[in-house]
Write a protein that holds these residues in place. Sequence first.
Motif, PDB file in Angstrom:
ATOM      1  N   GLU A  11      41.025  44.524  46.271  1.00  0.00           N
ATOM      2  CA  GLU A  11      41.221  45.907  45.836  1.00  0.00           C
ATOM      3  C   GLU A  11      42.068  46.671  46.848  1.00  0.00           C
ATOM      4  O   GLU A  11      42.990  47.419  46.470  1.00  0.00           O
ATOM      5  N   LEU A  55      41.614  51.156  39.095  1.00  0.00           N
ATOM      6  CA  LEU A  55      40.638  50.829  40.135  1.00  0.00           C
ATOM      7  C   LEU A  55      39.706  52.010  40.396  1.00  0.00           C
ATOM      8  O   LEU A  55      38.531  51.816  40.720  1.00  0.00           O
ATOM      9  N   THR A  59      35.033  49.092  39.376  1.00  0.00           N
ATOM     10  CA  THR A  59      34.899  48.379  40.644  1.00  0.00           C
ATOM     11  C   THR A  59      34.834  46.883  40.357  1.00  0.00           C
ATOM     12  O   THR A  59      33.749  46.331  40.132  1.00  0.00           O
ATOM     13  N   CYS A  66      39.969  41.629  40.176  1.00  0.00           N
ATOM     14  CA  CYS A  66      40.998  42.566  40.652  1.00  0.00           C
ATOM     15  C   CYS A  66      42.373  42.127  40.172  1.00  0.00           C
ATOM     16  O   CYS A  66      43.168  42.943  39.692  1.00  0.00           O
TER      17      CYS A  66
END
Length: 221
Positions: A11, A55, A59, A66
């Motif tokens: 992330e 994002l 989460t 991701c």
Amino acid sequence: MADKLDAAWAEAWLRNSAAVVAEHRKELIDLDRAIGDADHGENLDRGFSAVVAKLDESTPETPGACFKLAAMTLMSKVGGAAGPLFGTAYLRAATSVGDAAGLDAAQVAEALAAARDGIVARGKAEVGDKTMIDAWTPAVDAAREAAGAGAGPAEVLEAAAAAAQQGAEATDPLVARKGRASYLAERSAGHRDPGAASSALLLRAAADTAGGKDTAGEGGT
């Protein structure tokens, strides 16, 4: 340094990528203006801004999640060739790592290889065509070599980023054989490929994130 890179790294990499693309937006536009249609920097900036917005709403719990979020967002938000190419890269990387909570050196190297292979499958380019593959293939080779020599995942990414930068710089004298730049034939020589330049920036962001460095504000292309 961590033995594995987790979702927090993935992330942070995407967020840092957005910052780096924004910082180098004009530079990428100028590169693309010389041999393309001048939209590469703008498209990537819009795409990664959208990734950050996604994002902020969720989460992702694994690196693969991701990567998949980035892939879907870039494919839907980025026009031109960059959206499908980078989107496919992130999607192939997501498939490569699966549901793994953390990525070791070998997994990182193979995720990069899967990303590169996705770009090749989508764009049909090879080394020497003056495309982003000229950055990605040296990066993959360096990553695999580092992983095979016992390097950690952050060191693997550092090797990949350094090789990608060299590969991007090596596109300067090439005559384009793929993409819009190929229409210019010999006139494309003397200009860096914008896709190779942006690829080097993204891989540098990955390495700096893994190494705990602040990517934004540093040099790139």
